[in-house]
Design a protein around this motif. Structure first.
Motif, PDB file in Angstrom:
ATOM      1  N   PHE A   3      51.151  30.537  37.478  1.00  0.00           N
ATOM      2  CA  PHE A   3      52.366  30.353  36.670  1.00  0.00           C
ATOM      3  C   PHE A   3      52.765  28.899  36.772  1.00  0.00           C
ATOM      4  O   PHE A   3      52.702  28.304  37.850  1.00  0.00           O
ATOM      5  CB  PHE A   3      53.504  31.237  37.205  1.00  0.00           C
ATOM      6  CG  PHE A   3      53.190  32.709  37.206  1.00  0.00           C
ATOM      7  CD1 PHE A   3      52.974  33.376  36.017  1.00  0.00           C
ATOM      8  CD2 PHE A   3      53.106  33.419  38.402  1.00  0.00           C
ATOM      9  CE1 PHE A   3      52.686  34.733  36.014  1.00  0.00           C
ATOM     10  CE2 PHE A   3      52.825  34.773  38.398  1.00  0.00           C
ATOM     11  CZ  PHE A   3      52.605  35.440  37.203  1.00  0.00           C
ATOM     12  N   GLN A   4      53.154  28.333  35.668  1.00  0.00           N
ATOM     13  CA  GLN A   4      53.549  26.928  35.705  1.00  0.00           C
ATOM     14  C   GLN A   4      54.459  26.617  34.525  1.00  0.00           C
ATOM     15  O   GLN A   4      54.283  27.147  33.433  1.00  0.00           O
ATOM     16  CB  GLN A   4      52.310  26.034  35.643  1.00  0.00           C
ATOM     17  CG  GLN A   4      52.595  24.579  35.962  1.00  0.00           C
ATOM     18  CD  GLN A   4      51.328  23.753  35.961  1.00  0.00           C
ATOM     19  OE1 GLN A   4      50.360  24.111  35.303  1.00  0.00           O
ATOM     20  NE2 GLN A   4      51.335  22.661  36.698  1.00  0.00           N
ATOM     21  N   SER A   5      55.454  25.767  34.798  1.00  0.00           N
ATOM     22  CA  SER A   5      56.309  25.277  33.723  1.00  0.00           C
ATOM     23  C   SER A   5      56.120  23.772  33.640  1.00  0.00           C
ATOM     24  O   SER A   5      55.825  23.125  34.638  1.00  0.00           O
ATOM     25  CB  SER A   5      57.775  25.588  34.045  1.00  0.00           C
ATOM     26  OG  SER A   5      58.618  24.752  33.262  1.00  0.00           O
ATOM     27  N   HIS A   6      56.228  23.215  32.469  1.00  0.00           N
ATOM     28  CA  HIS A   6      56.127  21.763  32.390  1.00  0.00           C
ATOM     29  C   HIS A   6      57.517  21.115  32.407  1.00  0.00           C
ATOM     30  O   HIS A   6      57.653  19.940  32.167  1.00  0.00           O
ATOM     31  CB  HIS A   6      55.311  21.334  31.165  1.00  0.00           C
ATOM     32  CG  HIS A   6      55.877  21.801  29.860  1.00  0.00           C
ATOM     33  ND1 HIS A   6      55.546  23.021  29.329  1.00  0.00           N
ATOM     34  CD2 HIS A   6      56.747  21.219  29.013  1.00  0.00           C
ATOM     35  CE1 HIS A   6      56.196  23.167  28.178  1.00  0.00           C
ATOM     36  NE2 HIS A   6      56.928  22.090  27.966  1.00  0.00           N
ATOM     37  N   GLU A   7      58.544  21.917  32.713  1.00  0.00           N
ATOM     38  CA  GLU A   7      59.895  21.363  32.722  1.00  0.00           C
ATOM     39  C   GLU A   7      60.525  21.389  34.104  1.00  0.00           C
ATOM     40  O   GLU A   7      61.461  20.647  34.381  1.00  0.00           O
ATOM     41  CB  GLU A   7      60.800  22.170  31.787  1.00  0.00           C
ATOM     42  CG  GLU A   7      60.418  22.000  30.333  1.00  0.00           C
ATOM     43  CD  GLU A   7      61.056  23.065  29.444  1.00  0.00           C
ATOM     44  OE1 GLU A   7      61.429  24.147  29.962  1.00  0.00           O
ATOM     45  OE2 GLU A   7      61.183  22.800  28.252  1.00  0.00           O
ATOM     46  N   ARG A   8      60.078  22.293  34.989  1.00  0.00           N
ATOM     47  CA  ARG A   8      60.714  22.423  36.305  1.00  0.00           C
ATOM     48  C   ARG A   8      59.728  23.051  37.267  1.00  0.00           C
ATOM     49  O   ARG A   8      58.707  23.603  36.835  1.00  0.00           O
ATOM     50  CB  ARG A   8      61.972  23.298  36.189  1.00  0.00           C
ATOM     51  CG  ARG A   8      61.634  24.711  35.785  1.00  0.00           C
ATOM     52  CD  ARG A   8      62.836  25.475  35.220  1.00  0.00           C
ATOM     53  NE  ARG A   8      62.326  26.689  34.582  1.00  0.00           N
ATOM     54  CZ  ARG A   8      62.239  27.858  35.225  1.00  0.00           C
ATOM     55  NH1 ARG A   8      62.626  27.986  36.466  1.00  0.00           N
ATOM     56  NH2 ARG A   8      61.769  28.913  34.592  1.00  0.00           N
TER      57      ARG A   8
END
Lengths: 759, 331
Positions: A726-731
């Motif tokens: 899982f990964q977000s590019h914002e936080r």
């Protein structure tokens, strides 16, 4: 066209080295593909050992019934004794003699030796021994006026070179020795002799009944009648020339027509006049179903497309192509009708094509022979027939339609310069044209009759200048005002597909565009082999064949690919599509990896679906939008093989290049392993699709890494383990974020597939 | 005690230590709890002595560390010299394929023409008689129109016999100036032999612009032949005939085997035929609706098989079509 140099010398003096002549002709006129040296070796004084001899005595050899013992004067004062196996001569004959030490055409050196106890101090020559012909049934009989002791090389071309000239289709004038001589004279600024042949005196004034019914097909017909013709063999010099030029000598009259054709380029024909019904010649179209047995003994079924020479009742020749058997010149022929005609090219071409009959004649007619050439050709043949066959020339007729005018062309040397790219003075340009037979009057150029078909426009005249200046023209590049070159996107990506497959171990192979059969309407009407008959709609059959051959010869790690077209039936023309196909040792997972790597290299994402295809294993087969991939059907190749065949433009359309950058560095991913127990029939890909739908973009990756069946899961179920990130590019995702996403996935998979989370 | 003397003695001994064991003994002797130095340090009362002793201690500790790593390195090197591979054994067999020699030639040709500012294209292989012959001004009696020489499907459809129909296609698609090269398969009805195959590849170039000359054609072909065969090659031109060019020429390149002296490869002429070329015939311009007074152009066509064979000295053309890995893996 074989051009014997000794014959060429009749028309133009040759002083230059032959290699230089061959090069100049090749560059400016017609390619000289080779120079054939013929005859006996011309070195170490060999020629001095070949002499004219006169047989003084000839009698049976005392110890051999089949041999003659001869005494021959070769101009030495003392005559020589020579043993000879031929019987076609006796005392008084003038013959060709080789002295001991002479090297013959086959390379053998003659020795003085005893034959059945009698000394043989030389050899009386047959034509094959000095390469003047192929006959070995008797020795050569020479003209009786020759003096014993005369060097044989002065009388016969026992040493000769033959230029092998390949004239282009627009130059029928170069299918003649005289035409070549004209070019040589122009290239080297030499004097050209007038065309050979002088009309002998005509000894009668018999009418010849010639009717032309088709002036389009036959614009001119010269007929000449000969009486008291004595058919026999031609003299040695004539046979030697025909032989050197590649034609078989037949009889004096037929040889005379062939000689005139080779010399001047106008095919001729001779009829046995006595056989022609009513002594009449009619040039007409064949009637439907009309038949003719040609000289080669084949019965030809004709159509109104064919032009015929007929007599009052029936066909006697296929005009311009081949004579009929009935009217052939034979030993008993005494009256001969010589035909020197002109035939229209397309008619001859069409008949020759349909009847699959190509002859020296048809080859010239279909290129367009100068209609003004018929008269000089008739003259040369007439002279020969009278001289060689003792004939009387008793009748002459020349029927003409509208013969073409010589073209007049507006020509500007300045414009020629601008096309050629080099300056050539007007005087020099006019001089070149003049030497080739063009007449220049100010800005007007009058084309010679023998070039009238080929030279009809200014640019054609320019070519005449250009070919003489070809070696002087400089090497420049265009001064371009526009255009710049780049590979198209499709061409660039095609190269990448090639390179990626090479990196994966695939060797590029080229296979034929045709198959023995395929489901297509595009089949050749006249294939050369059944192997190449139908345009292919798939690449794989040929690649499988190539793989099979490689396996059979023991090649290891066979992996072949090809990028080529398939031809799918579609409307007036087939839809020609580029495909990339591959065949390799390995199973489904391997070939899927190859296809995934290809997509990945193109920055594209494949979607795999089920499909059907008879070339493949029915259970180990999938397709992307571009085409199928899977294990090959086990009946095709021994062992485990896989293959793919993808439509190249579909593949390239999927490319998302240039890609948009995604930040996967600033905020770290959360990684987990999740295993789900599901029913056997549930596909891993469906689980992934559902998970993505449930978790959204923050599910960065979900990749199966293990499939388990056994005690730990219920009967009829399997466990699939995924590595998930899982990964977000914002936080930075918190543990709570990750477990929330995980819950969404677990819930969705449970709901839709009854999947149980195991770990 | 004399700290300086002790330090010098210790450093000398450490430098002389030749095994880790010896060094350990020295460490105990000079730095151990019961060593003279440690005892002296414990007994020290004045600052000056203390500083001298500490300095000696640090120097000895450093020397031990330095000697330790150098002895370890020496031992590692000693061990590594025992760990030897047979460097003549082959490396791991990694998969590597290869491009077909014709593809290699195709790329050379493409790159050469891109450098000259040409676009690269290809057109259909199944052609109409109109595009394959008529619009290229083939005479009705041209032998190529014969079904002996050309593959026909029916009266009006053929497999293209050269890449020249591309000239017509590009001229119909766009207005000049045009600089293009078309590369692809062509077909002739030849029996399969060592020197002929009924399927082969050609590249066809076409340049149409204002005032192009025969000299421009010669220069262009010189560049391309040198790109294919090397900068030392010479090029010559012979007059020829093609229906769609006038004047027509054929380029020859000097033989690379014998350098032009004459050998079997060049049939003892010193030259090798490369294809056909010429200035675009005005009839072709008329057939596509261009004014031959306004535009001039040149065109040329050459075989890729010939180039591939010459580059690799392949005597038998069938090698290029059999897909035999024993051959293809060499290229």
């Amino acid at each position: 066209m074989r051009v014997p140099v000794a014959w060429l010398r009749d028309y133009v003096p040759l002083e230059m080295p032959l290699d230089d002549l061959a090069t100049r002709l090749s560059v400016s006129s017609a390619e000289v593909e080779g120079i054939e040296r013929r005859g006996v070796p011309d070195q170490d004084g060999n020629l001095s050992r070949f002499l004219v001899g006169r047989v003084l005595e000839a009698s049976k050899h005392p110890n051999a019934d089949r041999l003659q013992l001869c005494v021959v004067d070769v101009g030495e004062g003392e005559p020589r004794q020579i043993v000879c196996g031929a019987w076609n001569f006796g005392a008084g004959a003038t013959v060709a003699v080789a002295l001991p030490g002479a090297v013959l055409a086959d390379g053998l050196e003659l020795e003085q030796r005893k034959v059945r106890g009698e000394l043989s101090n030389g050899m009386i020559l047959a034509e094959d021994e000095v390469a003047l012909g192929t006959d070995h049934t008797g020795i050569m009989l020479l003209d009786e006026i020759l003096e014993p002791g005369t060097p044989l090389a002065d009388v016969l071309p026992i040493v000769d070179d033959v230029l092998l000239v390949e004239a282009t289709g627009n130059r029928p004038d170069l299918l003649a020795i005289y035409g070549i001589a004209r070019e040589v004279a122009a290239l080297y600024d030499l004097e050209l002799a007038p065309p050979a042949g002088v009309n002998p005196e005509r000894t009668g004034d018999e009418g010849i009944d010639v009717q032309i019914e088709d002036y389009d097909g036959c614009p001119r017909y010269i007929g000449r009648l000969f009486r008291d013709v004595a058919i026999g063999p031609s003299p040695v010099w004539l046979k030697a020339r025909l032989h050197a030029a590649g034609m078989r000598p037949i009889s004096n009259v037929v040889d005379a027509t062939n000689y005139a054709m080779l010399a001047l380029g106008n095919p001729l024909h001779a009829f046995d006049f006595a056989v022609l019904r009513d002594g009449r010649i009619v040039v007409r179209r064949a009637r439907p179903g009309e038949k003719l047995r040609t000289l080669d003994g084949v019965d030809r079924r004709l159509t109104p497309d064919d032009l015929l020479i007929a007599d009052a009742e029936r066909a006697v020749a296929l005009a311009g192509i081949m004579g009929g058997e009935d009217s052939e010149i034979g030993e008993s022929t005494t009256d001969v009708l010589l035909e020197a005609a002109n035939f229209e090219p397309f008619t001859i071409f069409r008949s020759s094509e349909r009847l699959r009959l190509r002859t020296e004649g048809s080859n010239r007619w279909e290129k367009g022979v100068d209609p003004y050439l018929a008269a000089p050709a008739a003259t040369l043949a007439t002279q020969l027939i009278v001289e060689l066959a003792g004939a009387r020339w008793v009748g002459d007729t020349d029927i003409q339609g509208d013969l073409p005018e010589r073209p007049v062309i507006q020509f500007s040397p300045d414009r020629a310069d601008r096309l050629i790219g080099i300056e050539t003075s007007a005087e020099e340009q006019h001089a070149i044209l003049g030497k080739l037979g063009f007449e220049v009057e100010g800005e007007r150029v009058l084309v010679p009759t023998w070039r009238a078909r080929d030279v009809t426009r200014e640019v054609d005249v320019t070519e005449e200048v250009a070919r003489f200046r070809l070696e002087d023209v400089p090497f420049t590049l265009p001064e371009r005002r526009a255009m710049f070159g780049t590979l198209t996107r499709e061409q660039q990506l095609r190269r990448r597909v090639e390179d990626v497959l090479v990196g994966l171990g695939f060797v590029e192979s080229y296979t034929p565009s045709m198959l023995p059969d395929d489901e297509t309407t595009w089949k050749l009407s006249e294939p050369i082999t059944i192997e190449l008959t139908a345009l292919r709609t798939r690449l794989l059959p040929s690649l499988v064949e190539a793989a099979r051959r490689n396996a059979e010869v023991g090649s290891r790690r066979v992996a072949l690919f090809e990028i080529a077209r398939v031809y799918l039936p579609a409307g007036e023309l087939p839809d020609e599509r580029l495909r990339v196909g591959g065949v390799a040792e390995g199973g489904f997972a391997y070939v899927k990896g190859v296809v995934e790597t290809l997509y990945s290299a193109l920055k594209a994402e494949p979607v795999f679906e089920l499909t059907k295809d008879l070339l493949f294993h029915p259970g180990k087969l999938a397709r992307t939008a571009a085409g199928p991939l899977g294990e090959l059907h086990p009946s095709l190749l021994e062992g485990t093989w896989s293959a793919f065949e993808l439509d190249l433009s579909t593949l390239l359309e999927a490319s998302r290049e240039p890609v948009t950058y995604v930040d996967v560095i600033t905020f770290p991913p959360v990684r987990q392993d999740l295993a789900f127990a599901v029913l056997e029939e549930v596909a891993a890909g469906d689980l992934i699709d559902a998970a993505r739908e449930a978790a959204g973009a923050e599910l960065r990756e979900m990749r199966p890494f293990d499939v388990y069946r056994g005690n730990q899961v219920a009967e009829g179920k399997k466990s699939i383990a995924f590595s998930v990130s899982f990964q977000s590019h914002e936080r930075t995702l918190s543990d709570e974020d990750a477990s929330g996403l995980r819950e969404k996935i677990v819930e969705a998979l449970a709901r839709r597939f009854g999947a149980e989370l195991r770990a | 005690m004399d700290a300086g003397a002790l330090k010098n003695e210790a450093l000398g001994a450490i430098e002389a230590a030749s095994t880790p064991g010896e060094l350990d003994e020295l460490r105990v002797r000079y730095l151990g709890r019961k060593s003279e130095l440690k005892q002296a340090l414990r007994a020290v009362r004045d600052r000056e002595t203390g500083m001298a002793l500490n300095e000696a201690r640090v120097a000895i500790e450093d020397a031990v560390d330095v000697r330790q790593s150098s002895l370890e390195r020496a031992e590692l090197d000693r061990n590594l010299t025992q760990d030897v591979v047979d460097v003549t054994l082959p490396g791991e067999e990694l998969p590597l394929g290869g491009l077909h020699p014709i593809t290699q030639v195709r790329r050379i040709v493409e790159d050469a023409f891109l450098g000259l500012g040409y676009e690269v294209r290809d057109d259909r292989e199944v052609e109409t008689v109109e595009y394959n012959f008529d619009k290229l001004a083939f005479a009705p009696t041209h032998s190529a129109r014969s079904s002996r020489d050309t593959f026909f499907f029916d009266d009006t459809h053929v497999l293209r016999t050269e890449t020249s129909p591309s000239q017509i296609h590009v001229l119909e698609e766009k207005a000049p100036p045009i600089y293009m090269v078309s590369i692809g398969r062509v077909y002739r009805r030849d029996a399969i032999t060592a020197t002929r195959y009924p399927i082969f590849h050609q590249f066809e170039g076409l340049a149409v612009d204002k005032s192009l000359t025969l000299a421009d054609l010669k220069g262009t072909l010189l560049h391309v032949m040198r790109a294919l065969y090397g900068p030392e090659r010479r090029v010559r031109f012979r007059t020829h005939f093609f229906p769609f060019t006038e004047p027509s020429i054929e380029p020859d390149v000097s033989c690379g085997i014998c350098g032009g002296e004459g050998c079997r490869t060049c049939k003892y002429s010193g030259w090798i035929e490369m294809g056909g070329a010429g200035m675009v015939d005005p009839r072709v311009f008329e057939n596509v609706g261009l004014d031959p007074e306004e535009w001039s152009g040149f065109a040329f066509g050459c075989g890729l098989e010939r180039a591939a064979q010459l580059r690799h000295d392949v005597p038998d053309i069938r090698v290029l079509w059999e897909g035999d890995l024993r051959a293809l893996r060499q290229f």
